[in-house]
Scaffold this motif. Structure first.
Motif, PDB file in Angstrom:
ATOM      1  N   ALA A 172      34.435 -51.531  -8.141  1.00 58.98           N
ATOM      2  CA  ALA A 172      33.270 -52.185  -8.740  1.00 58.98           C
ATOM      3  C   ALA A 172      33.115 -51.768 -10.201  1.00 58.98           C
ATOM      4  O   ALA A 172      32.848 -52.600 -11.077  1.00 58.98           O
ATOM      5  CB  ALA A 172      32.013 -51.835  -7.946  1.00 58.98           C
ATOM      6  N   SER A 179      35.269 -56.682 -17.416  1.00 56.97           N
ATOM      7  CA  SER A 179      34.735 -58.039 -17.510  1.00 56.97           C
ATOM      8  C   SER A 179      34.657 -58.490 -18.963  1.00 56.97           C
ATOM      9  O   SER A 179      34.498 -57.690 -19.891  1.00 56.97           O
ATOM     10  CB  SER A 179      33.337 -58.108 -16.878  1.00 56.97           C
ATOM     11  N   GLU A 252      26.984 -50.258  -2.689  1.00 59.62           N
ATOM     12  CA  GLU A 252      26.707 -51.693  -2.541  1.00 59.62           C
ATOM     13  C   GLU A 252      25.968 -52.230  -3.761  1.00 59.62           C
ATOM     14  O   GLU A 252      26.196 -53.373  -4.191  1.00 59.62           O
ATOM     15  CB  GLU A 252      25.892 -51.927  -1.268  1.00 59.62           C
ATOM     16  N   GLU A 255      28.520 -52.757  -6.369  1.00 63.82           N
ATOM     17  CA  GLU A 255      29.274 -53.981  -6.089  1.00 63.82           C
ATOM     18  C   GLU A 255      28.464 -55.222  -6.442  1.00 63.82           C
ATOM     19  O   GLU A 255      29.022 -56.202  -6.971  1.00 63.82           O
ATOM     20  CB  GLU A 255      29.691 -53.992  -4.617  1.00 63.82           C
ATOM     21  N   ALA A 256      27.159 -55.177  -6.182  1.00 65.59           N
ATOM     22  CA  ALA A 256      26.311 -56.305  -6.581  1.00 65.59           C
ATOM     23  C   ALA A 256      26.270 -56.429  -8.100  1.00 65.59           C
ATOM     24  O   ALA A 256      26.286 -57.541  -8.657  1.00 65.59           O
ATOM     25  CB  ALA A 256      24.895 -56.118  -6.027  1.00 65.59           C
ATOM     26  N   TYR A 257      26.242 -55.290  -8.762  1.00 69.33           N
ATOM     27  CA  TYR A 257      26.267 -55.284 -10.233  1.00 69.33           C
ATOM     28  C   TYR A 257      27.566 -55.904 -10.738  1.00 69.33           C
ATOM     29  O   TYR A 257      27.575 -56.690 -11.695  1.00 69.33           O
ATOM     30  CB  TYR A 257      26.117 -53.840 -10.697  1.00 69.33           C
ATOM     31  N   ARG A 259      29.364 -58.102  -9.165  1.00 68.40           N
ATOM     32  CA  ARG A 259      29.306 -59.549  -8.929  1.00 68.40           C
ATOM     33  C   ARG A 259      28.470 -60.239 -10.008  1.00 68.40           C
ATOM     34  O   ARG A 259      28.826 -61.324 -10.481  1.00 68.40           O
ATOM     35  CB  ARG A 259      28.721 -59.835  -7.544  1.00 68.40           C
ATOM     36  N   ARG A 260      27.351 -59.624 -10.407  1.00 67.74           N
ATOM     37  CA  ARG A 260      26.553 -60.205 -11.479  1.00 67.74           C
ATOM     38  C   ARG A 260      27.327 -60.237 -12.787  1.00 67.74           C
ATOM     39  O   ARG A 260      27.220 -61.198 -13.564  1.00 67.74           O
ATOM     40  CB  ARG A 260      25.261 -59.406 -11.658  1.00 67.74           C
ATOM     41  N   GLY A 262      30.503 -60.585 -12.954  1.00 74.82           N
ATOM     42  CA  GLY A 262      31.414 -61.710 -12.782  1.00 74.82           C
ATOM     43  C   GLY A 262      30.732 -63.036 -13.041  1.00 74.82           C
ATOM     44  O   GLY A 262      31.324 -63.947 -13.647  1.00 74.82           O
ATOM     45  N   GLU A 263      29.477 -63.167 -12.593  1.00 72.93           N
ATOM     46  CA  GLU A 263      28.732 -64.388 -12.865  1.00 72.93           C
ATOM     47  C   GLU A 263      28.486 -64.546 -14.371  1.00 72.93           C
ATOM     48  O   GLU A 263      28.560 -65.657 -14.910  1.00 72.93           O
ATOM     49  CB  GLU A 263      27.403 -64.365 -12.109  1.00 72.93           C
ATOM     50  N   ASP A 266      31.603 -65.900 -15.872  1.00 70.24           N
ATOM     51  CA  ASP A 266      31.747 -67.346 -15.704  1.00 70.24           C
ATOM     52  C   ASP A 266      30.882 -68.099 -16.708  1.00 70.24           C
ATOM     53  O   ASP A 266      31.320 -69.085 -17.322  1.00 70.24           O
ATOM     54  CB  ASP A 266      31.375 -67.754 -14.277  1.00 70.24           C
TER      55      ASP A 266
END
Length: 334
Positions: A172, A179, A252, A255-257, A259-260, A262-263, A266
């Motif tokens: 993560a 990123s 967790e 990992e949520a961080y 994913r954010r 990653g968003e 994008d």
């Protein structure tokens, strides 16, 4: 332990950057925190005796005698391509000293300056002795591995459950630091380069402690204990389970961080595509104007102009969204 579930070494952020670089470059010298601290190197009598002979001979050969010239002539006699490289391994200052010192000594002797020649020889001898002593002292990596023992954690400090959790945290962290949003500065408010290594060290320290406690419990051989004693140990087991759940929630959150992040990646990528649309539309309008009939071209150009305006509005919205996504990212409190 499989390679994909094998965590990388974790270093205490309080270790200086230079020492951390030395430790990372010599992983074979690191000793797990669960193992005894590496001892100071011991000098054997034979080693001391050999150095008492070798160091003065070495310093006399290179510092007083023309050892540098003899070395160059020897390398040249090998007729190889490593003449310059073999000599320059010493460094520029030693090369200059062992080349110029004998020449200066000969010149001083020819001029009758024997005292000056003797002083130069003594100074050169002393310098080469000091250089030899620096060469034979404890290597920097071994010293750092010994002095910072316990301030770095290795795969051997973690059992399988702990290693799997640490690998998840490290993946993560790598995802955030790798990123595009982080590289573009969209996440600067979070100060990832400082906060994430501290998070990694805190998580690793907790998981290493979980591993030590589980190993101690296995060593107690609970199956050989009476029900009464096992009942007395149950609060310890519950405390360990609560700590594991707490660390897992922190991972967790990381990992949520990620994913954010990653968003945000994008959105940042899409904003770059949208930013290029007005210029691209202008090129396509020019293409239509030069290759299509006037009536048809006029309609197409007007349509593309409207598309350009919509693209510009979408660009502003997406950039705003990307910035908001980056600024809203936060780590869990330690």
């Amino acid at each position: 332990m499989k390679e994909e579930s094998r965590p990388r070494p974790v270093f205490d952020p309080e270790i200086s950057g230079d020492d951390r670089a030395v430790l990372a470059a010599a992983p074979e010298l690191l000793v797990a925190a669960c193992a005894p601290r590496p001892p100071r190197p011991r000098l054997r009598a034979t080693t001391v005796a050999a150095r008492l002979v070798w160091i003065p001979v070495f310093a006399f050969f290179y510092g007083v005698l023309p050892g540098g010239w003899l070395r160059v002539f020897f390398l040249a006699s090998l007729d190889g391509d490593e003449l310059v490289g073999g000599a320059m391994r010493w460094g520029r200052l030693p090369i200059a000293a062992m080349m110029l010192t004998p020449a200066l000594q000969v010149l001083l002797l020819l001029l009758g300056q024997t005292d000056a020649a003797a002083v130069l020889a003594a100074a050169s001898f002393t310098g080469w002795v000091a250089g030899a002593l620096r060469h034979v002292r404890e290597p920097a990596a071994a010293r750092a591995a010994r002095e910072h023992h316990g301030s770095y954690l290795l795969p051997g400090d973690f059992d399988r459950p702990a290693a799997r959790l640490l690998v998840r945290a490290q993946r993560a962290i790598d995802a955030v630091l790798g990123s595009q949003a982080h590289g573009a500065g969209l996440l600067d408010d979070v100060n990832n380069a400082v906060v994430l290594p501290r998070q990694e060290w805190a998580i690793a320290g907790a998981l290493a402690e979980h591993t030590r406690l589980r190993r101690e419990r296995r060593a107690q051989q609970p199956e050989r204990l009476s029900p009464r004693v096992r009942a007395m140990l149950e609060p310890q087991d519950r405390a360990l389970a609560l700590s594991v759940r707490s660390v897992t929630r922190r991972i967790e959150a990381l990992e949520a961080y990620a994913r954010r992040a990653g968003e945000a990646d994008d959105a940042y990528h899409e904003s770059r595509v949208l930013r290029e649309l007005p210029e691209q539309n202008a090129r396509y309008r020019d293409l239509l104007a030069s290759t299509v009939g006037d009536e048809m071209a006029g309609a197409e150009i007007r349509g593309m102009a409207e598309d350009a305006h919509r693209a510009e509005r979408a660009l502003r919205e997406r950039v705003t969204s990307a910035l908001r996504a980056g600024h809203e990212l936060r780590l869990p409190a330690e």
